[in-house]
Motif scaffolding. Structure first.
Motif, PDB file in Angstrom:
ATOM      1  N   THR A  53       0.839  -1.192   0.000  1.00  0.00           N
ATOM      2  CA  THR A  53       0.000   0.000   0.000  1.00  0.00           C
ATOM      3  C   THR A  53       0.876   1.245   0.000  1.00  0.00           C
ATOM      4  N   LEU A  54       0.303   2.360  -0.443  1.00  0.00           N
ATOM      5  CA  LEU A  54       1.037   3.629  -0.382  1.00  0.00           C
ATOM      6  C   LEU A  54       1.403   3.962   1.055  1.00  0.00           C
ATOM      7  N   GLY A  55       0.508   3.645   1.982  1.00  0.00           N
ATOM      8  CA  GLY A  55       0.794   3.903   3.395  1.00  0.00           C
ATOM      9  C   GLY A  55       2.024   3.161   3.869  1.00  0.00           C
ATOM     10  N   SER A  56       2.187   1.906   3.390  1.00  0.00           N
ATOM     11  CA  SER A  56       3.370   1.125   3.768  1.00  0.00           C
ATOM     12  C   SER A  56       4.643   1.753   3.206  1.00  0.00           C
ATOM     13  N   VAL A  57       4.566   2.214   1.964  1.00  0.00           N
ATOM     14  CA  VAL A  57       5.741   2.835   1.333  1.00  0.00           C
ATOM     15  C   VAL A  57       6.177   4.048   2.142  1.00  0.00           C
ATOM     16  N   TYR A  58       5.226   4.894   2.485  1.00  0.00           N
ATOM     17  CA  TYR A  58       5.582   6.116   3.219  1.00  0.00           C
ATOM     18  C   TYR A  58       5.935   5.810   4.679  1.00  0.00           C
ATOM     19  N   HIS A  59       5.441   4.691   5.203  1.00  0.00           N
ATOM     20  CA  HIS A  59       5.845   4.294   6.560  1.00  0.00           C
ATOM     21  C   HIS A  59       7.345   4.006   6.596  1.00  0.00           C
ATOM     22  N   PHE A  60       7.803   3.239   5.615  1.00  0.00           N
ATOM     23  CA  PHE A  60       9.218   2.876   5.589  1.00  0.00           C
ATOM     24  C   PHE A  60      10.093   3.984   5.012  1.00  0.00           C
ATOM     25  N   PHE A  61       9.506   4.832   4.162  1.00  0.00           N
ATOM     26  CA  PHE A  61      10.273   5.895   3.509  1.00  0.00           C
ATOM     27  C   PHE A  61       9.527   7.231   3.651  1.00  0.00           C
ATOM     28  N   PRO A  62       9.539   7.790   4.849  1.00  0.00           N
ATOM     29  CA  PRO A  62       8.824   9.058   5.068  1.00  0.00           C
ATOM     30  C   PRO A  62       9.362  10.197   4.206  1.00  0.00           C
ATOM     31  N   GLY A  63      10.588  10.055   3.730  1.00  0.00           N
ATOM     32  CA  GLY A  63      11.161  11.071   2.850  1.00  0.00           C
ATOM     33  C   GLY A  63      10.703  10.943   1.412  1.00  0.00           C
ATOM     34  N   GLY A  64       9.819   9.978   1.151  1.00  0.00           N
ATOM     35  CA  GLY A  64       9.243   9.844  -0.182  1.00  0.00           C
ATOM     36  C   GLY A  64      10.189   9.239  -1.202  1.00  0.00           C
ATOM     37  N   LYS A  65       9.990   9.603  -2.455  1.00  0.00           N
ATOM     38  CA  LYS A  65      10.701   8.960  -3.565  1.00  0.00           C
ATOM     39  C   LYS A  65      12.207   9.179  -3.485  1.00  0.00           C
ATOM     40  N   GLN A  66      12.639  10.332  -2.999  1.00  0.00           N
ATOM     41  CA  GLN A  66      14.075  10.586  -2.929  1.00  0.00           C
ATOM     42  C   GLN A  66      14.757   9.625  -1.952  1.00  0.00           C
ATOM     43  N   GLU A  67      14.155   9.443  -0.790  1.00  0.00           N
ATOM     44  CA  GLU A  67      14.722   8.508   0.189  1.00  0.00           C
ATOM     45  C   GLU A  67      14.687   7.082  -0.356  1.00  0.00           C
ATOM     46  N   LEU A  68      13.617   6.745  -1.041  1.00  0.00           N
ATOM     47  CA  LEU A  68      13.490   5.411  -1.621  1.00  0.00           C
ATOM     48  C   LEU A  68      14.515   5.194  -2.725  1.00  0.00           C
ATOM     49  N   ALA A  69      14.786   6.231  -3.510  1.00  0.00           N
ATOM     50  CA  ALA A  69      15.782   6.111  -4.578  1.00  0.00           C
ATOM     51  C   ALA A  69      17.166   5.827  -4.011  1.00  0.00           C
ATOM     52  N   VAL A  70      17.501   6.450  -2.894  1.00  0.00           N
ATOM     53  CA  VAL A  70      18.796   6.184  -2.253  1.00  0.00           C
ATOM     54  C   VAL A  70      18.877   4.713  -1.830  1.00  0.00           C
ATOM     55  N   ALA A  71      17.794   4.212  -1.227  1.00  0.00           N
ATOM     56  CA  ALA A  71      17.768   2.799  -0.828  1.00  0.00           C
ATOM     57  C   ALA A  71      17.851   1.888  -2.046  1.00  0.00           C
ATOM     58  N   ALA A  72      17.196   2.274  -3.134  1.00  0.00           N
ATOM     59  CA  ALA A  72      17.219   1.473  -4.359  1.00  0.00           C
ATOM     60  C   ALA A  72      18.625   1.420  -4.941  1.00  0.00           C
ATOM     61  N   ILE A  73      19.324   2.557  -4.942  1.00  0.00           N
ATOM     62  CA  ILE A  73      20.696   2.588  -5.441  1.00  0.00           C
ATOM     63  C   ILE A  73      21.589   1.686  -4.595  1.00  0.00           C
ATOM     64  N   ARG A  74      21.417   1.751  -3.284  1.00  0.00           N
ATOM     65  CA  ARG A  74      22.252   0.915  -2.411  1.00  0.00           C
ATOM     66  C   ARG A  74      21.955  -0.564  -2.615  1.00  0.00           C
ATOM     67  N   HIS A  75      20.708  -0.886  -2.875  1.00  0.00           N
ATOM     68  CA  HIS A  75      20.351  -2.272  -3.178  1.00  0.00           C
ATOM     69  C   HIS A  75      21.014  -2.710  -4.490  1.00  0.00           C
ATOM     70  N   GLY A  76      20.888  -1.880  -5.529  1.00  0.00           N
ATOM     71  CA  GLY A  76      21.509  -2.198  -6.808  1.00  0.00           C
ATOM     72  C   GLY A  76      23.013  -2.294  -6.704  1.00  0.00           C
ATOM     73  N   GLU A  77      23.590  -1.427  -5.886  1.00  0.00           N
ATOM     74  CA  GLU A  77      25.047  -1.453  -5.693  1.00  0.00           C
ATOM     75  C   GLU A  77      25.483  -2.776  -5.086  1.00  0.00           C
ATOM     76  N   ARG A  78      24.752  -3.240  -4.079  1.00  0.00           N
ATOM     77  CA  ARG A  78      25.105  -4.514  -3.437  1.00  0.00           C
ATOM     78  C   ARG A  78      24.980  -5.679  -4.415  1.00  0.00           C
ATOM     79  N   GLU A  79      23.907  -5.673  -5.181  1.00  0.00           N
ATOM     80  CA  GLU A  79      23.705  -6.757  -6.143  1.00  0.00           C
ATOM     81  C   GLU A  79      24.841  -6.823  -7.161  1.00  0.00           C
ATOM     82  N   PHE A  80      25.187  -5.657  -7.718  1.00  0.00           N
ATOM     83  CA  PHE A  80      26.240  -5.665  -8.728  1.00  0.00           C
ATOM     84  C   PHE A  80      27.599  -5.951  -8.102  1.00  0.00           C
ATOM     85  N   ALA A  81      27.830  -5.456  -6.882  1.00  0.00           N
ATOM     86  CA  ALA A  81      29.107  -5.724  -6.212  1.00  0.00           C
ATOM     87  C   ALA A  81      29.298  -7.224  -6.006  1.00  0.00           C
ATOM     88  N   GLU A  82      28.236  -7.927  -5.634  1.00  0.00           N
ATOM     89  CA  GLU A  82      28.333  -9.376  -5.452  1.00  0.00           C
ATOM     90  C   GLU A  82      28.652 -10.065  -6.781  1.00  0.00           C
TER      91      GLU A  82
END
Length: 211
Positions: A53-82
């Protein structure tokens, strides 16, 4: 307790069905931004892709899309690093290891029908000059990847300054070749880049001429 359990996510390779809400959201954001860029991806689309739900997204990422993008980059970084670390370990010779990297990148890109390129660049490029948190996360990702290549080169006997410069060259060349392969829907740019990088590394490993 349910919310706490959701944040204790499974490893990156766990099936989507076994993941907590936060991890599903991060993976969905990483996948969508990798394909569509930051500006082309909306929170509603991410929540739908993640089955959250949108509520769940904003619960975990109160900073919205920008905060989520940082988490997404870090996830992608870990995947490619492995993936990168595994490819570098696959061959003792660093030149052959980098060549193996380009071959496997080409295979993965072709298998995705040319849509899954670098997990960091697509997200970061659209934010250049206006979202420093995302730029910082991307810079840290590239620095980590360069360090992995540097370690492989240095362990093979290449002098530290040369290994640092070569690591920059390897990662920059892989990025450019992957983009060229994606745009042309052809693995040749990656395979050609791999051959030339291997030759370059071999030049640095060649014994110095005797006087």
């Amino acid at each position: 307790m349910e919310k706490i359990a959701e944040q204790e996510t499974a490893p990156d390779q766990a099936p989507e069905s076994n993941l907590g809400t936060r991890e599903r959201v991060v993976r969905a954001a990483s996948r969508l931004m990798q394909r569509q860029g930051y500006d082309g991806t909306g929170i509603k689309q991410i929540s739908k892709e993640a089955g959250a739900t949108l509520g769940s997204v904003y619960h975990f990422f109160p900073g919205g899309k920008q905060e989520l993008a940082v988490a997404a980059i870090r996830h992608g970084e870990r995947e490619f690093a492995e993936e990168l670390a595994g490819n570098l370990r696959s061959e003792d010779d660093p030149a052959q290891a980098v060549l193996a990297c380009t071959r496997r990148l080409a295979e993965s890109l072709r298998a995705s029908d040319w849509v899954d390129g670098c997990p960091v660049t697509s997200t970061a490029l659209g934010t250049a000059g206006r979202l420093p948190d995302i730029q910082q996360a991307a810079a840290e990702a590239f620095a980590h990847w360069r360090h992995l290549v540097f370690e492989k080169l240095h362990q093979a006997g290449i002098a530290e300054p040369d290994a640092h410069e070569l690591a920059h060259t390897v990662i920059s060349t892989l990025e450019g070749a992957e983009l060229a392969a994606q745009v042309s829907r052809d693995e040749q740019p990656l395979l050609t880049a791999g051959r030339h990088l291997a030759r370059l590394i071999d030049l640095y490993r060649a014994p110095a001429p005797t006087a």
